[in-house]
Write a protein that holds these residues in place. Structure first.
Motif, mmCIF file in Angstrom:
data_model
loop_
_atom_site.group_PDB
_atom_site.id
_atom_site.type_symbol
_atom_site.label_atom_id
_atom_site.label_comp_id
_atom_site.label_asym_id
_atom_site.label_seq_id
_atom_site.Cartn_x
_atom_site.Cartn_y
_atom_site.Cartn_z
ATOM 1 N N ALA A 44 -9.981 29.081 34.454
ATOM 2 C CA ALA A 44 -9.608 28.482 33.167
ATOM 3 C C ALA A 44 -8.376 29.191 32.647
ATOM 4 O O ALA A 44 -8.437 30.373 32.298
ATOM 5 C CB ALA A 44 -10.758 28.582 32.170
ATOM 6 N N GLY A 45 -7.244 28.485 32.630
ATOM 7 C CA GLY A 45 -5.997 29.113 32.205
ATOM 8 C C GLY A 45 -5.628 30.241 33.145
ATOM 9 O O GLY A 45 -5.608 30.073 34.371
ATOM 10 N N HIS A 46 -5.378 31.438 32.575
ATOM 11 C CA HIS A 46 -5.054 32.588 33.414
ATOM 12 C C HIS A 46 -6.295 33.335 33.872
ATOM 13 O O HIS A 46 -6.184 34.357 34.579
ATOM 14 C CB HIS A 46 -4.139 33.554 32.640
ATOM 15 N N ARG A 47 -7.468 32.848 33.519
ATOM 16 C CA ARG A 47 -8.713 33.544 33.831
ATOM 17 C C ARG A 47 -9.312 33.002 35.136
ATOM 18 O O ARG A 47 -9.540 31.798 35.263
ATOM 19 C CB ARG A 47 -9.725 33.389 32.691
ATOM 20 N N PRO A 48 -9.609 33.877 36.111
ATOM 21 C CA PRO A 48 -10.147 33.420 37.393
ATOM 22 C C PRO A 48 -11.653 33.170 37.334
ATOM 23 O O PRO A 48 -12.337 33.615 36.405
ATOM 24 C CB PRO A 48 -9.834 34.582 38.326
ATOM 25 N N GLU A 49 -12.151 32.485 38.318
ATOM 26 C CA GLU A 49 -13.599 32.312 38.478
ATOM 27 C C GLU A 49 -14.237 33.655 38.810
ATOM 28 O O GLU A 49 -13.657 34.475 39.521
ATOM 29 C CB GLU A 49 -13.863 31.309 39.603
#
Length: 310
Positions: A44-49
């Motif tokens: 999500a956006g710059h945030r990884p799974e």
């Protein structure tokens, strides 16, 4: 007559069974907080799974603590919370009650898993403030719930995740965090005004140090000041005492900031005067595990309470 004896015998068996299966009156209970660092099912956006390796390490930490109530930050959507709950249940740790609060930030949220029944929900999802002529919203909102430990003891919990120290173009990050702290303190004051003896826990990732304006605002002053439980790693009792009333040299950091290569305490469990009377300091600590960095850039903290008003 034989039928009467049979019914009496059955009644006695049922009474014994009811006693065996009746919920025990808890003598103590524990509350923990843990920033899970992007517990997301998909990027999500710059945030990884969140990787499965990191998820497994998080579960190991939670199982090591076995808290009765667990507040978490940087939780993804509701499905991510329910996945964590189901995974913990398969591993022997059941949390039948939960809360998920979606604020202005659409990617990460505050949430709660609880063995104790939640008797009231008061999510704060639309709080805002004016800063230098611009309108802002509290990014992650605040989770507020009432919980029942037993027939005699209840408490209120507020979970927060304040603005990070990451710079943003819209405004100064410290000022944004300070304004969120002002709103949080207003919620705390409202609870204390309605009941000065309320059992209140305020906890979470405040993203600032204990002497910062934001944290001092949340703690407050005077008769309504909150108690900072200051969890530390468990040790052998040999920590050095310092002069001038300073705190002992104990290891209390909860967060590693990779960019600056620094360790700091930015996660807190704060208590109202009423709740502080039931606090057991010996049951309060930072969980120290060798795999803490696989799970998150934060370490969880936990505190224990007597389940009876003092």
């Amino acid at each position: 007559m034989r039928n009467i004896r049979f019914l009496i015998r059955c009644g006695a068996i049922l009474m014994v069974s009811a006693r065996l299966h009746a919920p025990l009156r808890a003598a103590t209970f524990t509350v923990a907080t843990y920033n899970l660092k992007n517990y997301l099912e998909s990027p999500a956006g710059h945030r990884p799974e969140k990787s499965e390796e990191a998820r497994a390490a998080i579960r190991r930490s939670i199982r090591a603590l076995e808290p009765d109530v667990l507040a978490v930050q940087e939780m993804g959507g509701t499905n991510a919370l329910l996945e964590l709950r189901a995974s913990l249940r398969r591993e022997g740790l059941d949390y039948p009650h939960w809360e998920h609060v979606a604020g202005f930030d659409t990617n990460i949220h505050v949430a709660l898993l609880s063995r104790l029944p939640i008797t009231a929900h008061r999510p704060h999802t639309n709080e805002g403030f004016l800063l230098r002529g611009r309108r802002f919203r509290v990014s992650r909102g605040f989770a507020e719930v009432d919980l029942r430990v037993n027939a005699q003891y209840r408490f209120t919990l507020i979970c927060a995740h304040l603005k990070s120290r990451r710079e943003v173009p819209e405004a100064d990050q410290a000022e944004l965090r300070e304004q969120e702290a002002v709103i949080l303190r207003g919620i705390i004051e409202a609870r204390l005004k309605s009941d000065p003896d309320v059992n209140l826990v305020v906890l979470g990732d405040f993203n600032d140090l204990k002497d910062s304006t934001a944290v001092r605002t949340i703690i407050g002053r005077g008769k309504n000041a909150l108690t900072d439980t200051r969890p530390v790693e468990r040790d052998d009792g040999s920590a050095a005492s310092l002069e001038g009333g300073a705190q002992a040299r104990t290891i209390s950091w909860t967060y590693y900031f990779a960019r600056d290569d620094t360790y700091s305490r930015i996660d807190y469990i704060l208590l109202s005067p009423g709740m502080a009377r039931e606090w057991q300091s010996e049951g309060t600590y930072v969980l120290a595990r060798s795999d803490w960095g696989v799970a998150s850039d934060h370490r969880p903290i936990i505190t224990r309470f007597n389940a009876e008003d003092e």
